[in-house]
Write an enzyme that holds these catalytic residues in place. Sequence first.
Site, PDB file in Angstrom:
ATOM      1  N   ASP A 179       0.839  -1.004   0.132  1.00 50.47           N
ATOM      2  CA  ASP A 179       0.019  -0.059  -0.084  1.00 50.47           C
ATOM      3  C   ASP A 179       1.118   1.083   0.006  1.00 50.47           C
ATOM      4  OD1 ASP A 179       0.951   0.366   2.413  1.00 50.47           O
ATOM      5  OD2 ASP A 179      -0.798   0.000   3.690  1.00 50.47           O
ATOM      6  N   GLY A 216       0.728   3.979   2.005  1.00 49.58           N
ATOM      7  CA  GLY A 216       0.842   4.745   3.218  1.00 49.58           C
ATOM      8  C   GLY A 216      -0.270   5.553   3.424  1.00 49.58           C
ATOM      9  N   PHE A 267      -3.543   5.286   3.812  1.00 48.86           N
ATOM     10  CA  PHE A 267      -4.417   4.881   4.944  1.00 48.86           C
ATOM     11  C   PHE A 267      -3.863   4.982   6.388  1.00 48.86           C
ATOM     12  CE2 PHE A 267      -6.575   1.798   7.683  1.00 48.86           C
ATOM     13  CZ  PHE A 267      -8.009   2.446   7.632  1.00 48.86           C
ATOM     14  N   ASP A 273      -2.837   8.050  -1.649  1.00 46.80           N
ATOM     15  CA  ASP A 273      -4.080   8.931  -1.774  1.00 46.80           C
ATOM     16  C   ASP A 273      -4.451   9.492  -0.253  1.00 46.80           C
ATOM     17  OD1 ASP A 273      -4.252   6.523  -0.251  1.00 46.80           O
ATOM     18  OD2 ASP A 273      -6.206   6.092  -0.631  1.00 46.80           O
ATOM     19  N   GLN A 279     -11.524   7.301  -4.983  1.00 48.98           N
ATOM     20  CA  GLN A 279     -12.027   7.816  -3.625  1.00 48.98           C
ATOM     21  C   GLN A 279     -13.272   8.620  -3.749  1.00 48.98           C
ATOM     22  OE1 GLN A 279     -11.088   7.394  -0.433  1.00 48.98           O
ATOM     23  NE2 GLN A 279      -8.904   6.798  -0.751  1.00 48.98           N
ATOM     24  N   GLY A 329     -10.992   4.004   0.791  1.00 52.50           N
ATOM     25  CA  GLY A 329     -11.709   5.005   1.818  1.00 52.50           C
ATOM     26  C   GLY A 329     -12.829   4.458   2.180  1.00 52.50           C
ATOM     27  N   ASP A 380      -7.994  -7.244   0.767  1.00 52.36           N
ATOM     28  CA  ASP A 380      -7.213  -7.754   1.897  1.00 52.36           C
ATOM     29  C   ASP A 380      -7.695  -7.018   3.048  1.00 52.36           C
ATOM     30  OD1 ASP A 380      -6.678  -4.480   1.522  1.00 52.36           O
ATOM     31  OD2 ASP A 380      -5.540  -4.995   3.264  1.00 52.36           O
TER      32      ASP A 380
END
Lengths: 372, 372
Positions: free
Chosen positions: A94, A96, A98, A148, A190, A217, A267
């Site tokens: 990922d 980062g 989140f 994001d 998003q 999101g 996931d």
Amino acid sequence: MSERPFRYDLLQQSGQARRGVFHTPHGLVQTPAFMPVGTQGTVKGLEIGLVRETGAEMILGNTYHLSLRPGEQIVRELGGLHEFSGWRGPILTDSGGFQIFSLAQMAKITEEGAVFRSHIDGSKVSLSPERSIEIQEALGSDVAMVLDHVVALPNEADVIRQACDRSIRWAARCQQAATRDDQAQFAIVQGGLDEKLRIYCAEELGKLEFPGYAIGGLSVGEPPPEMYRILDVTCPVLPTDRPRYLMGVGRPEDLLEGVRRGVDLFDCVMPTRNGRNALAFTDEGTLRLRNAKYQTDKRPISPTSPERVRQHSRGYIRHLFMAKEMLGPILLTLQNLAYYQQLMAGARQAIEEDRFEAFYEQKMNSWRNGDE
Amino acid sequence: MSERPFRYDLLQQSGQARRGVFHTPHGLVQTPAFMPVGTQGTVKGLEIGLVRETGAEMILGNTYHLSLRPGEQIVRELGGLHEFSGWRGPILTDSGGFQIFSLAQMAKITEEGAVFRSHIDGSKVSLSPERSIEIQEALGSDVAMVLDHVVALPNEADVIRQACDRSIRWAARCQQAATRDDQAQFAIVQGGLDEKLRIYCAEELGKLEFPGYAIGGLSVGEPPPEMYRILDVTCPVLPTDRPRYLMGVGRPEDLLEGVRRGVDLFDCVMPTRNGRNALAFTDEGTLRLRNAKYQTDKRPISPTSPERVRQHSRGYIRHLFMAKEMLGPILLTLQNLAYYQQLMAGARQAIEEDRFEAFYEQKMNSWRNGDE
């Protein structure tokens, strides 16, 4: 060989549910697929051979965590994330985004990127789209996620729209920053719970022709039906010839709801985290293994548990948790990851035989009698 | 089939070192052998199949712990300790004597037995020789240990002699209390560091014709040469046709010193406990994996590590410990148990080829360059 290095082949559909194959430099992924989470370069509690035994084909690593500890340059020096972790199959990292939202302290987000304090030692860290890609390239994952801007839900329409627009601009910057052709980037749609905004975001990102698309999101506290509604409107706007990844989701029922709407990849920390906390996922619903009713229960967790779990009684596994033995978390992590993989294998077969809806109904009914 | 159910066959000697086979209802044990410790019905951190992979043939369970939690009747209801733990090979249970000495609170010992408070919840517990055998019979181990009175060293001569005499009387009571013919009892030689007392104790217990003899009350803080001196005088007094078990010992060098003096069986928490604390045993001595010098070390722990460990770099394993991931303790537990088993296999082969002394010298030299 494939004409595109990260080709997605759609093999079959059953309603909106898709049976496909995703090609990566480290092998194929049969979809729909669930990716176990290996945050710090290890799927918590499981020797990597045992992760393989569950049937997993692709795992996830965390850019935020690995860049803070041991640092992506250490991972690179030790041969990259595949060599580092011992997982020789496909890996997705990922971005980062989140973790900045969920873990970092005092995060400040500007157009340039995020500045925040590490949850480990409080040190100041910057993460821009370019830096996120730099880290992920050093890690050497097969799939990198674009950075994001994740916001809490519910939130003001303006905040959500601005984060969405920023996420689109950041996605383009990530694409520009890429230097490795053995790493694909997935864009992240998003837009909160605003259907129009989700469609707009998916269309804008679609123009950038990413090899894969994620829906981000979600699963941040909203009721599950809200998530399903967003999937209903978003999936049809995504290109059919690219994999679709629903990030951070979820419970077994959420996985089936996602597959049913055309999602290919998932996931979630739920099977591992809940397993460490004595909760087992089975075809009969969830079992809370600390419950006193299991004290002398000779039955295995489930008749379909993997042999390493099935050889033990529920009474024994309860004892392990009561005695705070590591083997309790180990066995339920194994149980839950194997269960998630069996569920996805069942979904794949049901799609192949064009009976996904019946499979979905049967599973949803089977889960009604659990401990919670 | 064997004339005696718990026969020990002495196959070969090399000096005093013995190569033998110990027969039990759950299979054979090739000796000299090291038994991993499974205190609470699990070898801490390892799925039982992985314990088997290390080459272990017999494991140990703890009467004291299992009687307090989950309670021996629960274990019995769940099929006995073999079924409970998933270990289908031979199991030895200790008697609780050492835990009363080391773990119990406010232990009061009289001729009848011990009364103490549980280290778990402070509740009052009694343990007599008869009760210890009752518990061990409910657990259903292949070998039960007699209850002994362990005292700290150094100590007054009188205290040591009285505990020794009591241990002999308790051994006889344990023998009287036995009702299962599929469980052997091993007597325990006590006597502190007093050579005459050790010889006297071994001779007295010898008259009771136990199927096996342990040497207890050592490795409780005395310098290793003191322990070797006691082995020097005790082993020659023990019957040659019964297995000899040195309890709670020890470091790799202590194992070889024991084998060299005619010991057949060992157990110790050292490989598992130290493994969980980032210490690896190898042919090059011990490695402290938290050490910064391993940060980018690409080498495996050792070329002879089991494959599940050897596939990883020292740098990765260091990262696991720094990040407090369960996999660090898991991998070093596996490493250390496999190393102890390899060491015993090497010793067995060296005895068969009558070159134990050379094997001993070579190993003692190889361990000089470790991290401590």
